[in-house]
Scaffold this active site. Structure first.
Site, short mmCIF file in Angstrom:
data_model
loop_
_atom_site.label_atom_id
_atom_site.label_comp_id
_atom_site.label_asym_id
_atom_site.label_seq_id
_atom_site.Cartn_x
_atom_site.Cartn_y
_atom_site.Cartn_z
CB CYS A 147 7.19 -0.42 1.27
SG CYS A 147 6.01 0.81 1.78
CB CYS A 206 0.00 8.53 9.02
SG CYS A 206 1.31 8.38 7.80
CB CYS A 233 2.11 0.36 8.04
SG CYS A 233 2.04 -1.13 7.12
CB CYS A 265 1.76 12.68 3.15
SG CYS A 265 0.13 12.27 2.48
CD GLU A 317 12.42 6.91 6.39
OE1 GLU A 317 13.39 6.89 7.15
OE2 GLU A 317 11.26 6.73 6.78
CB CYS A 335 -3.93 9.75 8.17
SG CYS A 335 -4.52 9.78 6.47
N1 SAH Z 1 -0.86 7.38 1.45
C1 SAH Z 1 -1.30 6.09 1.11
C2 SAH Z 1 -0.23 5.03 1.14
C3 SAH Z 1 0.80 5.08 2.26
S1 SAH Z 1 0.46 4.49 3.88
C4 SAH Z 1 -2.44 5.69 2.03
O1 SAH Z 1 -2.66 6.35 3.03
O2 SAH Z 1 -3.11 4.72 1.69
C5 SAH Z 1 0.29 2.72 3.87
C6 SAH Z 1 -0.72 2.24 4.92
O3 SAH Z 1 -0.23 2.38 6.29
C7 SAH Z 1 -2.02 3.04 4.88
O4 SAH Z 1 -3.11 2.18 4.97
C8 SAH Z 1 -1.91 3.89 6.10
O5 SAH Z 1 -3.15 4.36 6.50
C9 SAH Z 1 -1.25 2.95 7.08
N2 SAH Z 1 -0.69 3.62 8.26
C10 SAH Z 1 -0.31 4.90 8.39
N3 SAH Z 1 0.17 5.13 9.64
C11 SAH Z 1 0.11 3.96 10.30
C12 SAH Z 1 0.48 3.55 11.63
N4 SAH Z 1 1.05 4.40 12.47
N5 SAH Z 1 0.29 2.27 11.97
C13 SAH Z 1 -0.24 1.39 11.08
N6 SAH Z 1 -0.60 1.71 9.82
C14 SAH Z 1 -0.44 2.98 9.44
FE1 SF4 Z 2 -0.50 10.51 3.84
FE2 SF4 Z 2 0.03 8.90 5.89
FE3 SF4 Z 2 -2.49 9.55 5.34
FE4 SF4 Z 2 -1.15 7.91 3.70
S1 SF4 Z 2 -1.69 7.49 5.83
S2 SF4 Z 2 -2.44 9.67 3.11
S3 SF4 Z 2 0.93 8.77 3.85
S4 SF4 Z 2 -0.88 10.98 6.00
#
Ligand code: SAH
Ligand code: SF4
Length: 412
Positions: free
Chosen positions: A128, A142, A385, A135, A115, A139
């Site tokens: 973005c 996420c 995000c 991934c 996406e 996390c």
């Molecule tokens: N993988 C990279 C970039 C993609 S995510 C990273 O983790 O930095 C972009 C941002 O959105 C990151 O800071 C991530 O931690 C945050 N993010 C992920 N899931 C989220 C959620 N459910 N609500 C708000 N931010 C989130």
């Molecule tokens: Fe991967 Fe989501 Fe963690 Fe970013 S925030 S490293 S996209 S699992």
């Protein structure tokens, strides 16, 4: 193929060729295009000239058909068409949020889906961009992290997102080079083309995937995006976000040189181990030391620390004070970006209350560090995000736990 980087948690698929046997020129370096032309039979001098022209058409003008490349001899265009393509990802769906945010679900030639999101603001427009399908990390807050299937996107697939966004926004320069007016011919604006007034002004590598686990392709794509004769976006308008792949951070600064954002999200080992499991490999101290050493970071170009606000998990005043202490201890030129948690089906967390987020932000501002609260954008179309996820399946909680365990085991 293994994901490049210090650790290789999960094997990725291979990147297929697009356009049948024809070579997709998108994503190749200038030298790559020249080399492809030579390999197809042009002599070195012709390959150099044609390569330069084609590059300009692809990245400055957004042209996808060789037939439209008017300064290339008519007889040569079918020869190019037989051998090469200027590809685009396939658009599977395109959605528009009620706040104007747009999300596209894209498909690669092998059917893998990813996406991209465009976020318009009064003074800027941010694209973005995804770096991987899914991934390898997980996390806990996420949505992308719940995807099992992963492959790296190629440089062409990454830069292809930017090209497609320009297509969709209709902002390639108009007119033709052949009829561009003389500088001193003020009356003639018929064929004039201009690059001004664009909507797409900024790029964030914050879509699906961990960009520093796909370093070479991300680097290749961003070099193209920054190339002066083409998309020509300044490195100051590009931000790469990492969850903390410490061994690749110095290289990112030296070899790519864009702004850095770090997904910190917690200030002690216990909580960060839980919500950003990569922390078990590269801890907070190591991560902040790598930030302090990040080439090019200074007070004019601060590192952004992203901090997702999770109710009763990481959002107390004590957490805010510890965050300030850490940033000061490491003398980091920092700004903090507070992200209200964006929910997704089955997510194990809740967003902190608006009052809590405000109070957390105030504690940081009081210490002299900027800590704006990010306004959620595109939540209604799952474009905010951490909400991106291309696989249509809805795993159960037990399956999600299993995926998390598998990924954790792969991290070692
Ligand atoms: N993988 C990279 C970039 C993609 S995510 C990273 O983790 O930095 C972009 C941002 O959105 C990151 O800071 C991530 O931690 C945050 N993010 C992920 N899931 C989220 C959620 N459910 N609500 C708000 N931010 C989130
Ligand atoms: Fe991967 Fe989501 Fe963690 Fe970013 S925030 S490293 S996209 S699992």
């Amino acid at each position: 193929m293994q994901i490049p980087g210090h650790i290789d948690p999960i094997t990725t698929g291979t990147v297929p060729l697009r356009g049948g046997n024809r070579v997709d020129l998108v994503g190749l370096t200038r030298e790559g295009i020249r080399g492809a032309l030579e390999e197809a039979g042009l002599d070195a001098k012709a390959a150099k000239l044609r390569g330069k022209q084609i590059w300009h058409w692809i990245y400055h003008r957004g042209v996808t058909e060789f037939d439209a490349m008017t300064d290339i001899a008519k007889t040569m265009r079918p020869w190019l068409t037989e051998r090469f393509i200027v590809g685009r990802p396939t658009v599977v769906t395109a959605q528009v949020s009620n706040d104007g945010t747009r999300k596209w679900l894209l498909a690669a030639a092998d059917g893998q889906e990813y996406e991209m999101v465009f976020i318009p603001d009064a003074d800027r427009g941010t694209l973005c961009v995804s770096s991987q399908v899914g991934c390898t990390l997980n996390c806990r807050f996420c949505h992308t992290g719940t995807m099992r299937l992963v492959r790296n996107l190629s440089a062409g697939e990454i830069v292809g997102q930017v090209l497609l966004a320009r297509d969709a926004l209709g902002e390639w320069p108009k007119g033709t080079m052949a009829s561009a007016p003389d500088a001193d011919d003020e009356d003639d604006d018929a064929g004039h083309y201009t690059a001004d007034g664009r909507m797409l002004t900024n790029i964030v590598m914050m879509g699906m995937g961990e960009p520093l686990y796909n370093f070479d392709e991300v680097k290749g794509a961003l070099k193209i995006v920054m190339d002066g004769d083409g998309l020509a976006l300044s490195k100051r308008r590009i931000t790469l976000s990492t969850s903390g792949v410490v061994p690749m951070m110095a290289r990112a600064g030296e070899e790519i040189g864009v702004n850095l954002a770090v997904s910190l999200h917690a200030v002690n080992k216990e909580v960060r181990d839980e919500i950003v499991p990569l922390n078990r490999k590269y801890g907070i101290e190591e991560l902040l030391a790598a930030c302090a050493a990040y080439p090019g970071a200074n007070n004019a170009r601060r590192i952004t620390f992203e901090y997702v606000m999770l109710k009763d998990k990481n959002d107390s005043d004590a957490d805010a004070r510890e965050l300030v202490r850490l940033l000061k201890q490491y003398k980091l030129p920092a700004k903090v970006n507070l992200i209200p948690f964006n929910p997704w089906p089955g997510a194990p967390y809740e967003c902190s209350s608006p009052e809590r987020v405000r109070a957390f932000s105030n504690r940081i501002f009081e210490a002299g560090i900027s800590a704006p609260i990010r306004t959620p954008r595109g939540r209604d179309i799952m474009a905010a995000c951490g909400q991106l996820k291309s696989a249509a399946t809805k795993p159960t909680r037990a399956e999600l736990d299993r995926i998390a365990e598998e990924k954790q085991a792969a991290l070692g």
